[in-house]
Enzyme design. Structure first.
Site, PDB file in Angstrom:
ATOM      1  N   GLU A  16       0.842  -1.186   0.000  1.00  0.00           N
ATOM      2  CA  GLU A  16       0.000   0.000   0.000  1.00  0.00           C
ATOM      3  C   GLU A  16       0.880   1.239   0.000  1.00  0.00           C
ATOM      4  OE1 GLU A  16      -3.652   2.086   2.579  1.00  0.00           O
ATOM      5  OE2 GLU A  16      -2.768   0.198   3.251  1.00  0.00           O
ATOM      6  N   GLU A  68      -6.130  -9.037   4.289  1.00  0.00           N
ATOM      7  CA  GLU A  68      -5.305  -8.330   5.266  1.00  0.00           C
ATOM      8  C   GLU A  68      -5.249  -9.174   6.527  1.00  0.00           C
ATOM      9  OE1 GLU A  68      -5.789  -4.172   6.103  1.00  0.00           O
ATOM     10  OE2 GLU A  68      -6.462  -3.726   4.049  1.00  0.00           O
ATOM     11  N   ASN A  96     -12.218  -1.011  -0.477  1.00  0.00           N
ATOM     12  CA  ASN A  96     -11.522  -1.475   0.718  1.00  0.00           C
ATOM     13  C   ASN A  96     -12.257  -1.016   1.971  1.00  0.00           C
ATOM     14  OD1 ASN A  96      -8.900  -2.389   2.199  1.00  0.00           O
ATOM     15  ND2 ASN A  96      -9.242  -0.305   2.946  1.00  0.00           N
ATOM     16  N   GLU A  97     -12.560  -1.957   2.862  1.00  0.00           N
ATOM     17  CA  GLU A  97     -13.104  -1.674   4.200  1.00  0.00           C
ATOM     18  C   GLU A  97     -14.179  -0.582   4.176  1.00  0.00           C
ATOM     19  OE1 GLU A  97      -9.925  -0.952   6.966  1.00  0.00           O
ATOM     20  OE2 GLU A  97      -9.195  -3.016   6.857  1.00  0.00           O
TER      21      GLU A  97
END
Length: 511
Positions: free
Chosen positions: A36, A301, A181-182
């Site tokens: 990332e 993750e 993402n999330e």
């Protein structure tokens, strides 16, 4: 640091490995990782022009070699929280023309000197498969389709010809794509409800599959099993997107809290709970639809992360800096044992966990550390990952384990020993992976591998130390490494081995 000493009920264990008890084939994507644009993961991590080992593209050769030794497969990119504000167009074309942007996720400045084209080159250097995330926080369907065209279309369209002009005549052929993402997290730029996200993810997935029905798409699951919407989020999102997606994501991080080493060593029990719950939610939607399609899990993750410590200092970090030192946890032997146990848990669930990404790869909660202009070195967590990636082949076998347990404050009773095995009949090889969670007792383990036809201990190595908090630091980079377990003996199909307290061990066996 104070420790909770568990009550040990027995110091022996029996493990039976039966080739008929197959979980699934070993999936190389279990050994994925994650890069990332966060802290020094990219800049001063994988990319440092001017470093003595850097190539013409600015990539550190010493890091490339360590990544290859680590044995990673799929690499998730470019985030993470970063992706929810990312404009991929900023990172293509002449470097001198690329804009500097604010990254709201980590309050840093992003130079865009590394983008999709550079990262694709780096993946080739490390023999890794690129796994791309699209921004569904501040962007949507059109931007995802544009990125897909840029990366995967051969030529003859505006965006594919732009890629060719940028020096990449061949398409990248990216197969796995994360749909944001999330998106359940209030910390996420553009966070939304499960209903809103599920509809957006479904529209995006449907459009991407119109381009290429063979794409493998990952929809966002809960960012943690402690989220108040955990379970219901998965159900709602899949109710919308089930027909167009292939995976649902899981994210989990673990740390020792308040000196409770006993609970920390049993962290994999929480990962087991996470996996079971998400599988139940996915299968619920499958059964409601009377479908034969099975949604797989992308545990994209996972790691040991001292999140409490990060939360305590996050507001004191200098804002809008270039590649600041963020979340650079230094890992202990105990961390590595828990880490190795988490990886074994992912293997044990290979029938439903089809992909996993260790977060992250370099500098940021990572197995590899670097210094600008200096050396790169292995953290303690490097070793369980590299050895498991190298030894695991063929099929995953679920051993039958007979062992005592100890009481934990967080997880209830936890078995003293955990184990998984792999068996490659064609190669005549097997591997047995073992964890001893006891803090004060070595455990003598008898492993029955007679049905596998193996006759030789090829290697027996592990992670343990009299000081369970020993670490590899910038001043002592080789303090902890693999330790040979000379107690391993294979006689008449029975492996006997003594596991030191707080240890992770891998035994490679051959015919």
């Amino acid at each position: 640091m104070s420790q909770q000493t568990p009550t040990v009920q027995q110091t022996t264990a029996s493990v039976v490995v039966d080739p008929a008890v197959v979980v699934a084939p070993v999936n190389r994507r279990i050994f994925g990782s994650f890069v990332e644009h966060l802290g020094r993961c990219v800049y001063d991590g994988i990319y440092e022009p001017g470093h003595p080992t850097a190539d013409a593209d600015g990539f550190r050769g010493d890091v490339v070699e360590l990544v290859k030794e680590l044995g990673t497969s799929t690499i998730r990119y470019p985030g993470g929280n970063f992706v929810s504000g990312y404009r991929w167009e900023d990172g293509v074309g002449p470097r001198e023309d690329r804009p500097v942007r604010r990254d709201l996720a980590w309050h840093s400045l992003e130079t865009n000197q590394v983008g999709v084209d550079e990262f694709a080159k780096w993946c080739k250097l490390t023999d890794s498969e690129m796994m791309m995330a699209v921004n569904l926080g501040t962007r949507g369907v059109l931007e995802a389709l544009d990125l897909l065209e840029y990366t995967n279309h051969p030529s003859g369209t505006a965006l594919s010809d732009q890629r060719v002009a940028n020096g990449a005549p061949e398409p990248y052929g990216i197969r796995m794509w994360c749909l944001g993402n999330e998106m359940d997290g209030p910390w996420q730029v553009g966070a939304m409800s499960a209903d809103d996200y599920g509809k957006l993810a479904a529209r995006t997935a449907s459009a991407m599959k119109m381009v290429d029905p063979k794409l493998e798409l990952v929809v966002c699951g809960s960012s943690s099993s402690s989220m108040p919407t955990f379970g219901d989020w998965e159900r709602t999102v899949l109710e919308h997107s089930f027909d167009s997606v292939d995976y649902i994501s899981c994210h989990a991080y673990y740390q020792e809290r308040e000196g409770d080493l006993g609970s920390f060593l049993a962290s994999s029990l929480n990962m087991e709970y996470f996996i079971r719950t998400v599988v139940a939610a996915a299968d619920h939607v499958q059964h409601k639809r009377h479908s034969d399609k099975q949604i797989m899990l992308s545990f994209d993750e996972w790691n040991v992360w001292y999140l409490d410590e990060w939360n305590a200092i996050e507001g004191t970090i200098e804002e809008w800096a270039y590649a600041p030192r963020l979340i650079e946890d230094v890992y202990s032997v105990a961390d590595a044992v828990v880490f190795g146990n988490l990886l074994l848990t992912l293997l044990k669930h290979s029938d439903r966990v089809g992909s996993a990404s260790l977060a992250q790869l370099v500098n940021v909660i990572a197995p590899i550390m670097t210094e600008p202009g200096g050396e790169a070195w292995r953290q303690t967590t490097f070793f369980p990952f590299s050895v498991t990636s190298r030894l695991a082949s063929g099929v995953v076998l679920a051993p039958r384990i007979d062992v005592g347990s100890y009481a934990t404050k967080v997880h209830g009773d936890a078995p003293l020993v955990d184990s998984v095995a792999t068996y490659d009949a064609e190669a005549g090889a097997a591997a047995v992976f073992l964890v001893n969670r006891s803090q004060d007792e070595a455990i003598a383990v008898r492993v029955d591998v007679s049905a596998l036809g193996v006759t030789t201990v090829a290697e027996a190595n592990g992670i343990h130390d009299e000081d369970v908090y020993a670490k590899n630091t910038i001043d002592d980079r080789e303090r902890v490494g693999l330790v040979a377990n000379e107690s391993a003996v294979l006689t008449d199909g029975v492996l006997t081995i003594t596991l030191p307290p707080v240890s992770w061990t891998a035994v490679g066996l051959s015919a």
